[in-house]
Design an enzyme around this catalytic site. Structure first.
Site, PDB file in Angstrom:
ATOM      1  N   GLU A 174      11.666   8.817   3.201  1.00 47.50           N
ATOM      2  CA  GLU A 174      11.015  10.115   3.329  1.00 47.50           C
ATOM      3  C   GLU A 174      11.067  10.605   4.766  1.00 47.50           C
ATOM      4  OE1 GLU A 174       7.131   9.370   1.580  1.00 47.50           O
ATOM      5  OE2 GLU A 174       7.828  10.160  -0.331  1.00 47.50           O
TER       6      GLU A 174
ATOM      7  N   CYS B  77       9.544  14.307  11.382  1.00 47.23           N
ATOM      8  CA  CYS B  77       9.105  12.917  11.474  1.00 47.23           C
ATOM      9  C   CYS B  77      10.094  12.101  10.638  1.00 47.23           C
ATOM     10  CB  CYS B  77       7.688  12.844  10.905  1.00 47.23           C
ATOM     11  SG  CYS B  77       7.047  11.196  10.796  1.00 47.23           S
TER      12      CYS B  77
ATOM     13  N   CYS C 148       8.588  -1.304   5.420  1.00 45.11           N
ATOM     14  CA  CYS C 148       8.235  -1.830   6.740  1.00 45.11           C
ATOM     15  C   CYS C 148       7.626  -3.220   6.579  1.00 45.11           C
ATOM     16  CB  CYS C 148       7.228  -0.899   7.406  1.00 45.11           C
ATOM     17  SG  CYS C 148       6.831  -1.422   9.092  1.00 45.11           S
TER      18      CYS C 148
ATOM     19  N   CYS D  45       0.665  -3.188   8.655  1.00 45.21           N
ATOM     20  CA  CYS D  45      -0.580  -2.593   9.162  1.00 45.21           C
ATOM     21  C   CYS D  45      -1.468  -2.243   7.963  1.00 45.21           C
ATOM     22  CB  CYS D  45      -0.282  -1.344   9.985  1.00 45.21           C
ATOM     23  SG  CYS D  45       0.858  -1.676  11.343  1.00 45.21           S
TER      24      CYS D  45
ATOM     25  N   CYS E 167      -1.905   1.414   6.433  1.00 46.92           N
ATOM     26  CA  CYS E 167      -0.685   2.200   6.217  1.00 46.92           C
ATOM     27  C   CYS E 167      -0.097   1.935   4.840  1.00 46.92           C
ATOM     28  CB  CYS E 167       0.330   1.836   7.297  1.00 46.92           C
ATOM     29  SG  CYS E 167       1.951   2.555   7.022  1.00 46.92           S
TER      30      CYS E 167
ATOM     31  N   CYS F  50       0.238  11.019   8.416  1.00 49.47           N
ATOM     32  CA  CYS F  50       0.480   9.755   9.092  1.00 49.47           C
ATOM     33  C   CYS F  50       0.079   8.554   8.231  1.00 49.47           C
ATOM     34  CB  CYS F  50      -0.367   9.762  10.354  1.00 49.47           C
ATOM     35  SG  CYS F  50       0.493   9.071  11.716  1.00 49.47           S
TER      36      CYS F  50
HETATM   37  S1  SF4 Z   1       1.981   1.927  10.640  1.00 49.47           S
HETATM   38 FE1  SF4 Z   1       3.080   1.493   8.714  1.00 49.47          FE
HETATM   39  S2  SF4 Z   1       5.184   2.079   9.077  1.00 49.47           S
HETATM   40 FE2  SF4 Z   1       4.166   1.920  11.108  1.00 49.47          FE
HETATM   41  S3  SF4 Z   1       4.555  -0.208  11.751  1.00 49.47           S
HETATM   42 FE3  SF4 Z   1       2.593  -0.254  10.676  1.00 49.47          FE
HETATM   43  S4  SF4 Z   1       3.145  -0.746   8.539  1.00 49.47           S
HETATM   44 FE4  SF4 Z   1       5.024  -0.098   9.570  1.00 49.47          FE
END
Ligand code: SF4
Length: 369
Positions: A109, A122, A129, A133, A136, A359
């Protein structure tokens, strides 16, 4: 169902694509060599670069400055890859989210954010990923694969092709289209280091977006920060900080266990900045986790001596998340403490929340037709 001849034609086309060179995968030097190998004059390199990166040609047949014969001849050896638009959603606030399909069936995306005279894209650097985190949504996917340099840069070319310029008109007499790039989509750019560095050269030299309008955001792979400064065009740096103690950061961002806050900020102190340049620190505010007065005072102390600005991002809730968004008053109080401490602190308006484009909300959701 295609008949025998249909299959034959299809497999011929596929084998041609498999053996042909994708012109978008070539660096400027490699493209020069390709042009030379074809026995073509030097000016053809400039022409190809212009048509691929500034006029967004999707095939050699769209390059009208090449004769039909030359288009055919080159098409036997090379092709121009394209991202496939699988879905396009527009938010009430004008933010647009694109779902792009890749050649191997994966998808990513990109989010287009209009704001006054700027049109920021963006972009993603990985499919999914691995950083995990906790706040996220992308992190819940895990890492599927790294994006190739041309897949990263192609998000800009594809978005520009989709925009009917000028939206909005460029303040500085440009041609319309994307003006700013942020690496804040899916993925940790510094975990896909070599490909991201190559993409940064393409973005700044071939698509010609200024490095001062390009920002790379990292969750904190500290040793890669000096390497980025040494190998890539000197772009703006953003750090997704989100906590003021290792205890909290260890919990919400596992990368911190390997590269704790001090190590990360030491690397930031050494990042070369232009005159009046600043490092942006992103701070996703999580209710009751990192939004206390004490956190605000600690943040001032931590960032002392680093030319910086802080972007406060009230958490964008999504289904299943363990975190909540602080009340607006709390966010304002937190900002007030930072401002009194002589810091530049902005509350980032979350754009595109209604289409999960804000975000930390990207997850390459397949379109529902
Ligand atoms: S915020 Fe999301 S996309 Fe960014 S590094 Fe952490 S897990 Fe990965």
């Amino acid at each position: 169902m295609p008949g025998d001849t249909g299959y034959a034609a299809l497999s011929e086309k596929l084998s041609l694509i498999m053996s042909a060179i994708n012109l978008k995968s070539l660096s400027k030097k490699e493209l020069e060599s390709f042009v030379k190998e074809q026995g073509l004059p030097v000016f053809r390199t400039k022409q190809l670069l212009h048509w691929i990166y500034e006029r967004y040609a999707r095939s050699l047949h769209e390059i009208t400055e090449l004769s039909k014969d030359l288009q055919e001849k080159l098409s036997e050896k090379a092709y121009i890859s394209n991202l496939e638009l699988l879905n396009r959603q527009t938010s009430r606030d004008g933010t647009e989210k694109f779902l792009f399909g890749l050649e191997d069936g994966e998808s990513i995306e990109s989010v287009l954010i209009p704001d006054d005279e700027r049109l920021t894209l963006c972009i993603s650097s990985q499919v999914g990923c691995a950083m995990g985190c906790r706040f996220c949504l992308t992190g819940t996917m895990g890492l599927r694969r790294n994006l190739l340099p041309y897949e990263i840069a192609d998000q800009i070319i594809s978005a520009n092709r989709l925009i009917h310029p000028p939206i909005p008109p460029l303040a500085r007499g440009g041609k319309g289209g994307v003006t700013n790039i942020v690496f804040m989509g899916m993925g940790e750019p510094l975990a896909n280091f070599d490909n991201v560095v190559k993409a940064l050269w393409t973005i700044t030299q071939m698509i010609k977006i200024s490095r001062t309008r390009t920002t790379l955001s990292t969750s904190g792979l500290a040793p890669k920060i000096p390497e980025l400064a040494a190998k890539a065009p000197l772009v703006n740096l953003a750090i997704s900080l989100n906590a003021t103690t290792d205890e909290v950061r260890d919990y919400i961002m596992p990368v911190n266990k390997t590269f704790p806050i001090k190590k990360l900020l030491d690397a930031c102190r050494k990042y070369p900045l232009a005159a009046r340049g600043k490092i942006t620190f992103e701070y996703v505010m999580l209710k009751g986790v990192n939004d206390s007065d004490e956190d605000a005072y600690k943040l001032i102390k931590l960032l002392r001596g680093i030319p910086s600005k802080v972007n406060l991002i009230p958490f964008n809730p999504y289904e299943g998340s363990e975190f909540r968004r602080p009340e607006d008053g709390r966010v304002l109080e937190f900002q007030g403490i930072l401002t009194k401490g002589h810091m530049t602190a902005l509350i980032r308006k979350s754009k595109g929340q209604d289409i999960l484009a804000a975000c930390g909300q990207l997850k390459a959701s397949k379109p529902v037709f």
